[in-house]
Design a protein around this motif. Sequence first.
Motif, PDB file in Angstrom:
ATOM      1  N   ARG A  40       0.811  -1.222   0.000  1.00 34.67           N
ATOM      2  CA  ARG A  40       0.000   0.000   0.000  1.00 34.67           C
ATOM      3  C   ARG A  40       0.842   1.267   0.000  1.00 34.67           C
ATOM      4  O   ARG A  40       0.312   2.355  -0.202  1.00 34.67           O
ATOM      5  CB  ARG A  40      -1.017  -0.004   1.129  1.00 34.67           C
ATOM      6  CG  ARG A  40      -0.451   0.040   2.484  1.00 34.67           C
ATOM      7  CD  ARG A  40      -1.533  -0.108   3.532  1.00 34.67           C
ATOM      8  NE  ARG A  40      -1.118   0.667   4.685  1.00 34.67           N
ATOM      9  CZ  ARG A  40      -1.894   1.435   5.392  1.00 34.67           C
ATOM     10  NH1 ARG A  40      -3.162   1.530   5.097  1.00 34.67           N
ATOM     11  NH2 ARG A  40      -1.433   2.108   6.402  1.00 34.67           N
ATOM     12  N   THR A  45      -0.881   4.216  -5.487  1.00 38.47           N
ATOM     13  CA  THR A  45      -1.861   3.166  -5.226  1.00 38.47           C
ATOM     14  C   THR A  45      -2.852   3.638  -4.166  1.00 38.47           C
ATOM     15  O   THR A  45      -2.530   4.457  -3.310  1.00 38.47           O
ATOM     16  CB  THR A  45      -1.206   1.862  -4.744  1.00 38.47           C
ATOM     17  OG1 THR A  45      -0.483   2.108  -3.554  1.00 38.47           O
ATOM     18  CG2 THR A  45      -0.285   1.271  -5.789  1.00 38.47           C
ATOM     19  N   TYR A  46      -4.051   3.116  -4.243  1.00 37.70           N
ATOM     20  CA  TYR A  46      -5.025   3.373  -3.201  1.00 37.70           C
ATOM     21  C   TYR A  46      -5.818   2.104  -2.942  1.00 37.70           C
ATOM     22  O   TYR A  46      -5.948   1.251  -3.808  1.00 37.70           O
ATOM     23  CB  TYR A  46      -5.950   4.548  -3.542  1.00 37.70           C
ATOM     24  CG  TYR A  46      -6.873   4.328  -4.713  1.00 37.70           C
ATOM     25  CD1 TYR A  46      -8.171   3.848  -4.529  1.00 37.70           C
ATOM     26  CD2 TYR A  46      -6.456   4.606  -6.010  1.00 37.70           C
ATOM     27  CE1 TYR A  46      -9.024   3.653  -5.608  1.00 37.70           C
ATOM     28  CE2 TYR A  46      -7.306   4.416  -7.089  1.00 37.70           C
ATOM     29  CZ  TYR A  46      -8.577   3.944  -6.888  1.00 37.70           C
ATOM     30  OH  TYR A  46      -9.411   3.741  -7.953  1.00 37.70           O
TER      31      TYR A  46
END
Length: 148
Positions: A40, A45-46
Amino acid sequence: MLDLPSRPGPAPEVYGPAPHAQRSQTAPVMLQEELWERMRALPFTYMAPTLVSVSHARSLFIPEGIGAGPAAAFQRGREWAHIHPHHDGSLHLTLPDPLKDEVEKAGWGVRHPEQDTILVYGPRERGELEVVWALVQLSYAYAVGELG
Protein backbone atom coordinates in the motif's frame (compact mmCIF):
# COMPACT_ATOMS: atom_id res chain seq x y z
CA MET A 1 13.31 -13.38 -17.58
CA LEU A 2 13.14 -13.71 -13.80
CA ASP A 3 15.78 -15.34 -11.71
CA LEU A 4 13.33 -16.90 -9.25
CA PRO A 5 14.64 -19.46 -6.80
CA SER A 6 12.55 -22.61 -6.52
CA ARG A 7 10.08 -22.43 -3.65
CA PRO A 8 11.10 -25.09 -1.12
CA GLY A 9 8.81 -27.97 -0.25
CA PRO A 10 5.52 -29.11 -1.71
CA ALA A 11 2.95 -26.66 -3.02
CA PRO A 12 0.19 -25.65 -0.63
CA GLU A 13 -3.31 -26.95 -1.16
CA VAL A 14 -5.33 -24.58 -3.33
CA TYR A 15 -9.06 -24.56 -3.94
CA GLY A 16 -11.33 -22.66 -6.27
CA PRO A 17 -12.15 -21.19 -8.69
CA ALA A 18 -14.55 -19.08 -6.66
CA PRO A 19 -13.02 -18.24 -4.36
CA HIS A 20 -9.55 -19.21 -5.55
CA ALA A 21 -7.37 -19.41 -2.47
CA GLN A 22 -4.64 -21.16 -0.50
CA ARG A 23 -5.79 -23.65 2.12
CA SER A 24 -2.54 -24.89 3.70
CA GLN A 25 0.89 -23.47 4.57
CA THR A 26 -0.71 -20.18 5.59
CA ALA A 27 1.61 -17.21 5.86
CA PRO A 28 2.17 -15.91 9.40
CA VAL A 29 -0.01 -12.86 10.03
CA MET A 30 2.99 -10.63 10.78
CA LEU A 31 4.49 -11.41 7.36
CA GLN A 32 1.13 -10.79 5.69
CA GLU A 33 0.94 -7.41 7.40
CA GLU A 34 4.49 -6.46 6.47
CA LEU A 35 3.78 -7.36 2.85
CA TRP A 36 0.54 -5.34 2.91
CA GLU A 37 2.31 -2.28 4.36
CA ARG A 38 4.85 -2.42 1.54
CA MET A 39 2.14 -2.92 -1.08
CA ARG A 40 0.00 0.00 0.00
CA ALA A 41 3.04 2.30 0.14
CA LEU A 42 3.69 1.95 -3.60
CA PRO A 43 3.31 5.33 -5.36
CA PHE A 44 -0.17 6.32 -6.55
CA THR A 45 -1.86 3.17 -5.23
CA TYR A 46 -5.03 3.37 -3.20
CA MET A 47 -7.08 0.83 -1.31
CA ALA A 48 -10.73 0.28 -2.20
CA PRO A 49 -13.24 -2.58 -1.96
CA THR A 50 -12.28 -5.42 -4.25
CA LEU A 51 -14.12 -5.87 -7.52
CA VAL A 52 -13.16 -9.53 -7.95
CA SER A 53 -12.30 -11.23 -4.66
CA VAL A 54 -14.01 -12.08 -1.37
CA SER A 55 -15.41 -9.01 0.34
CA HIS A 56 -12.77 -8.92 3.08
CA ALA A 57 -9.76 -9.11 0.74
CA ARG A 58 -7.60 -5.98 0.72
CA SER A 59 -7.27 -4.58 -2.80
CA LEU A 60 -5.06 -2.04 -4.49
CA PHE A 61 -5.94 0.18 -7.40
CA ILE A 62 -4.15 2.72 -9.58
CA PRO A 63 -6.07 5.83 -10.64
CA GLU A 64 -6.99 6.48 -14.26
CA GLY A 65 -4.33 8.57 -15.95
CA ILE A 66 -1.45 7.12 -13.93
CA GLY A 67 0.95 5.08 -16.03
CA ALA A 68 0.22 3.26 -19.24
CA GLY A 69 -0.28 -0.35 -18.24
CA PRO A 70 -2.27 -2.52 -20.65
CA ALA A 71 -5.81 -3.69 -19.87
CA ALA A 72 -4.39 -7.14 -18.99
CA ALA A 73 -2.48 -5.52 -16.09
CA PHE A 74 -5.76 -5.02 -14.22
CA GLN A 75 -8.13 -7.58 -12.73
CA ARG A 76 -11.26 -5.44 -13.07
CA GLY A 77 -11.47 -1.69 -13.30
CA ARG A 78 -8.11 -0.40 -12.04
CA GLU A 79 -7.60 -3.17 -9.44
CA TRP A 80 -4.18 -4.71 -10.00
CA ALA A 81 -3.63 -6.73 -6.81
CA HIS A 82 -5.36 -8.03 -3.72
CA ILE A 83 -4.28 -9.98 -0.68
CA HIS A 84 -6.65 -12.51 0.85
CA PRO A 85 -7.75 -12.54 4.51
CA HIS A 86 -5.45 -13.75 7.29
CA HIS A 87 -6.74 -17.33 7.26
CA ASP A 88 -5.30 -17.60 3.73
CA GLY A 89 -2.58 -14.97 3.13
CA SER A 90 -2.12 -15.61 -0.59
CA LEU A 91 -2.60 -12.88 -3.16
CA HIS A 92 -3.70 -12.46 -6.76
CA LEU A 93 -1.48 -10.43 -9.06
CA THR A 94 -1.44 -9.59 -12.72
CA LEU A 95 1.73 -10.35 -14.68
CA PRO A 96 2.56 -10.85 -18.35
CA ASP A 97 2.09 -14.50 -19.40
CA PRO A 98 5.84 -15.31 -19.62
CA LEU A 99 6.31 -14.17 -16.01
CA LYS A 100 3.27 -16.14 -14.85
CA ASP A 101 4.89 -19.19 -16.47
CA GLU A 102 8.09 -18.57 -14.51
CA VAL A 103 6.20 -18.12 -11.23
CA GLU A 104 4.45 -21.45 -11.77
CA LYS A 105 7.61 -23.25 -12.86
CA ALA A 106 9.49 -22.07 -9.74
CA GLY A 107 6.58 -23.15 -7.52
CA TRP A 108 5.56 -19.71 -6.20
CA GLY A 109 1.98 -19.82 -7.43
CA VAL A 110 -0.64 -21.06 -9.87
CA ARG A 111 -2.79 -19.39 -12.50
CA HIS A 112 -6.38 -18.63 -11.69
CA PRO A 113 -8.54 -21.21 -13.52
CA GLU A 114 -10.98 -18.58 -14.85
CA GLN A 115 -9.30 -15.15 -14.62
CA ASP A 116 -6.11 -13.80 -16.12
CA THR A 117 -4.25 -13.59 -12.80
CA ILE A 118 -1.85 -15.68 -10.81
CA LEU A 119 -2.35 -16.81 -7.23
CA VAL A 120 0.95 -16.19 -5.43
CA TYR A 121 1.38 -18.23 -2.28
CA GLY A 122 1.74 -16.32 0.98
CA PRO A 123 5.29 -16.10 2.38
CA ARG A 124 6.05 -18.58 5.15
CA GLU A 125 9.27 -16.89 6.28
CA ARG A 126 11.31 -13.72 5.69
CA GLY A 127 13.24 -15.00 2.65
CA GLU A 128 9.96 -15.90 0.96
CA LEU A 129 8.59 -12.47 1.84
CA GLU A 130 11.34 -10.91 -0.27
CA VAL A 131 10.52 -13.13 -3.25
CA VAL A 132 6.79 -12.37 -3.01
CA TRP A 133 7.56 -8.66 -2.61
CA ALA A 134 9.65 -8.77 -5.81
CA LEU A 135 6.65 -10.32 -7.62
CA VAL A 136 4.35 -7.60 -6.27
CA GLN A 137 6.75 -4.95 -7.56
CA LEU A 138 6.73 -6.56 -11.01
CA SER A 139 2.93 -6.59 -11.00
CA TYR A 140 2.91 -2.91 -10.01
CA ALA A 141 5.39 -2.11 -12.81
CA TYR A 142 3.10 -3.91 -15.24
CA ALA A 143 0.09 -1.88 -14.07
CA VAL A 144 1.84 1.47 -14.42
CA GLY A 145 3.31 0.57 -17.82
CA GLU A 146 6.94 0.05 -16.84
CA LEU A 147 6.92 -3.67 -17.71
CA GLY A 148 5.94 -5.03 -21.14
